[in-house]
Design an enzyme around this catalytic site. Structure first.
Site, PDB file in Angstrom:
ATOM      1  NE  ARG A  96       0.297   1.821   4.356  1.00  0.00           N
ATOM      2  CZ  ARG A  96       1.552   2.235   4.460  1.00  0.00           C
ATOM      3  NH1 ARG A  96       2.307   2.393   3.386  1.00  0.00           N
ATOM      4  NH2 ARG A  96       2.087   2.490   5.634  1.00  0.00           N
ATOM      5  CE  LYS A 113       6.781  -0.085  17.941  1.00  0.00           C
ATOM      6  NZ  LYS A 113       6.199   1.097  17.312  1.00  0.00           N
ATOM      7  CD  GLU A 140       7.416   0.192   8.237  1.00  0.00           C
ATOM      8  OE1 GLU A 140       7.937   0.773   9.195  1.00  0.00           O
ATOM      9  OE2 GLU A 140       6.176   0.092   8.086  1.00  0.00           O
ATOM     10  CB  ALA A 192      -0.834  -5.950  13.632  1.00  0.00           C
ATOM     11  CG  HIS A 198      -3.699   0.080  12.253  1.00  0.00           C
ATOM     12  ND1 HIS A 198      -4.553   0.743  11.416  1.00  0.00           N
ATOM     13  CD2 HIS A 198      -2.513   0.731  12.189  1.00  0.00           C
ATOM     14  CE1 HIS A 198      -3.898   1.754  10.859  1.00  0.00           C
ATOM     15  NE2 HIS A 198      -2.659   1.767  11.319  1.00  0.00           N
TER      16      HIS A 198
HETATM   17  P1  0O2 Z   1       0.072   2.969   9.256  1.00  0.00           P
HETATM   18  O1  0O2 Z   1      -1.334   3.426   9.274  1.00  0.00           O
HETATM   19  O2  0O2 Z   1       0.192   1.479   9.236  1.00  0.00           O
HETATM   20  O3  0O2 Z   1       0.860   3.601   8.171  1.00  0.00           O
HETATM   21  P2  0O2 Z   1       9.828   5.493  14.787  1.00  0.00           P
HETATM   22  O4  0O2 Z   1      10.035   6.778  14.057  1.00  0.00           O
HETATM   23  O5  0O2 Z   1      10.683   4.373  14.272  1.00  0.00           O
HETATM   24  O6  0O2 Z   1       9.861   5.605  16.262  1.00  0.00           O
HETATM   25  P3  0O2 Z   1       7.557   4.718  13.261  1.00  0.00           P
HETATM   26  O7  0O2 Z   1       8.016   5.464  12.072  1.00  0.00           O
HETATM   27  O8  0O2 Z   1       6.085   4.821  13.576  1.00  0.00           O
HETATM   28  O9  0O2 Z   1       8.298   5.134  14.562  1.00  0.00           O
HETATM   29  O10 0O2 Z   1       8.039   3.249  13.068  1.00  0.00           O
HETATM   30  P4  0O2 Z   1       7.482   1.925  13.718  1.00  0.00           P
HETATM   31  O11 0O2 Z   1       7.276   2.074  15.184  1.00  0.00           O
HETATM   32  O12 0O2 Z   1       8.425   0.886  13.253  1.00  0.00           O
HETATM   33  O13 0O2 Z   1       6.035   1.748  13.065  1.00  0.00           O
HETATM   34  C1  0O2 Z   1       5.862   1.700  11.703  1.00  0.00           C
HETATM   35  C2  0O2 Z   1       4.569   0.994  11.395  1.00  0.00           C
HETATM   36  O14 0O2 Z   1       4.494  -0.222  12.132  1.00  0.00           O
HETATM   37  C3  0O2 Z   1       3.315   1.741  11.802  1.00  0.00           C
HETATM   38  O15 0O2 Z   1       2.975   2.698  10.832  1.00  0.00           O
HETATM   39  C4  0O2 Z   1       2.316   0.584  11.893  1.00  0.00           C
HETATM   40  O16 0O2 Z   1       1.920   0.154  10.600  1.00  0.00           O
HETATM   41  C5  0O2 Z   1       3.151  -0.493  12.512  1.00  0.00           C
HETATM   42  N1  0O2 Z   1       3.073  -0.414  13.988  1.00  0.00           N
HETATM   43  C6  0O2 Z   1       4.002   0.031  14.839  1.00  0.00           C
HETATM   44  N2  0O2 Z   1       3.580  -0.078  16.115  1.00  0.00           N
HETATM   45  C7  0O2 Z   1       2.342  -0.605  16.060  1.00  0.00           C
HETATM   46  C8  0O2 Z   1       1.382  -0.978  17.068  1.00  0.00           C
HETATM   47  O17 0O2 Z   1       1.580  -0.829  18.263  1.00  0.00           O
HETATM   48  N3  0O2 Z   1       0.199  -1.488  16.620  1.00  0.00           N
HETATM   49  C9  0O2 Z   1      -0.071  -1.692  15.288  1.00  0.00           C
HETATM   50  N4  0O2 Z   1      -1.242  -2.225  14.950  1.00  0.00           N
HETATM   51  N5  0O2 Z   1       0.814  -1.356  14.331  1.00  0.00           N
HETATM   52  C10 0O2 Z   1       2.003  -0.821  14.702  1.00  0.00           C
HETATM   53  P5  0O2 Z   1       1.997   3.893  11.169  1.00  0.00           P
HETATM   54  O18 0O2 Z   1       2.426   5.085  10.398  1.00  0.00           O
HETATM   55  O19 0O2 Z   1       1.924   4.065  12.643  1.00  0.00           O
HETATM   56  O20 0O2 Z   1       0.606   3.404  10.686  1.00  0.00           O
END
Ligand code: 0O2
Length: 271
Positions: A46, A113, A140, A152, A156
């Site tokens: 996506r 996490k 990513e 997840a 989410h």
């Molecule tokens: P979306 O809507 O999926 O795009 P950082 O800068 O490394 O501290 P970052 O960039 O948020 O933080 O990186 P991280 O923590 O690796 O998370 C990247 C993506 O992993 C998130 O994108 C989520 O898709 C997923 N993710 C991370 N933590 C969680 C969680 O606790 N629960 C769920 N369901 N998904 C998680 P986005 O942009 O948050 O969301």
């Protein structure tokens, strides 16, 4: 302020997501064609929505100029595996590729996490080739099991609904569910070799049937139609016996028959 044209900005990311999804699906196909167990079960891609990009920019105080460097998941690919052990196999496949470079790895599988989230993340740089030329972008890649993905996805949606402030009782339930996911993955790992064996057998039979029918059709079009018809009936009868060894034997016989027709055709051509 210079105008940002979102459509133009996102083109290379859209292209990269399509490329990557296709490449990982081909890897899965290649495993299956070689009768090998594929650590890749499903691939989804996506491009992050503009709304989501804007939210992240706001939350993390990211300026327009920093956007492409600091938001690393504008292009996102998710690889779903059956078993936890497959995650490292997929990560290794990615590390060994020459068409993408791994910039960072985040192991939320070993170190989940606090929310209970588990997944393996790899940030890669990938060269997207658009009409405007080559562009190195970040993508990513999230690698996780079916069970981790289930959790997840649900979590989410709830995070989205409660805008990050999930009520405590719900958060506790999610944490409990995360423990069950971990347990489920561990249980499944214990039967992994048996499941892999079963899937290998199914795959072998499926490839065998496809090869047999392909050979019969070749015989039909290029050699002898009535013989092909008889062989097809024979195959359907044999198929009902559900005996893979007999199918293998049938395939070998068919192969030598096809060879003899091929040899005959060559002899006629020589005359
Ligand atoms: P979306 O809507 O999926 O795009 P950082 O800068 O490394 O501290 P970052 O960039 O948020 O933080 O990186 P991280 O923590 O690796 O998370 C990247 C993506 O992993 C998130 O994108 C989520 O898709 C997923 N993710 C991370 N933590 C969680 C969680 O606790 N629960 C769920 N369901 N998904 C998680 P986005 O942009 O948050 O969301």
């Amino acid at each position: 302020m210079e105008i940002r044209l979102w459509r133009e900005l996102l083109i290379p990311y859209e292209l990269a997501v399509k490329d990557l999804v296709m490449k990982f699906n081909l890897l899965k196909k290649e495993h299956r064609e070689k009768n090998l167990y594929s650590p890749i079960e499903q691939v989804i891609g996506r491009v992050k929505s503009i709304n989501s990009i804007l939210e992240k920019m706001q939350d993390k105080q990211i300026s327009w100029n920093e956007l492409e460097d600091r938001i690393e998941d504008i292009a996102g690919v998710r690889i779903i595996c059956q078993f936890c052990e497959d995650i490292e196999k997929v990560a290794e496949l990615i590390r060994n590729r020459s068409d993408m470079k791994v910039l960072e790895e985040k192991d939320y599988v070993t170190h989940g996490k606090n929310s209970g989230y588990r997944s393996y993340h790899m940030i890669v740089s990938y060269c997207a080739e658009t009409l405007a030329g080559k562009k190195e972008i970040h993508a990513e890649i999230q690698i996780r099991t079916l069970a981790m993905n289930f959790w997840a996805t649900i979590e989410h949606s709830l995070q989205y609904k409660y805008k990050g402030n999930v009520p405590v009782d719900l958060a506790n339930r999610l944490a409990k569910a995360a423990d069950s996911v971990l347990e489920l993955d561990e249980e499944m790992s214990l039967v992994r070799s048996e499941v892999m064996d079963a899937q290998k057998t199914m795959l072998h039979q499926s490839n065998l049937v496809a090869d047999i029918l392909n050979n019969i059709e070749n015989l039909y079009y290029y050699a002898n139609r009535s013989v092909a018809g008889e062989i097809l009936q024979e195959f359907y009868q044999l198929y009902q016996e559900k005996n893979c060894k007999k199918l293998e034997y049938f395939y070998r016989e068919l192969d030598s028959l096809a060879e003899s027709y091929h040899a005959q055709a060559l002899t006629y051509e020589d005359i």
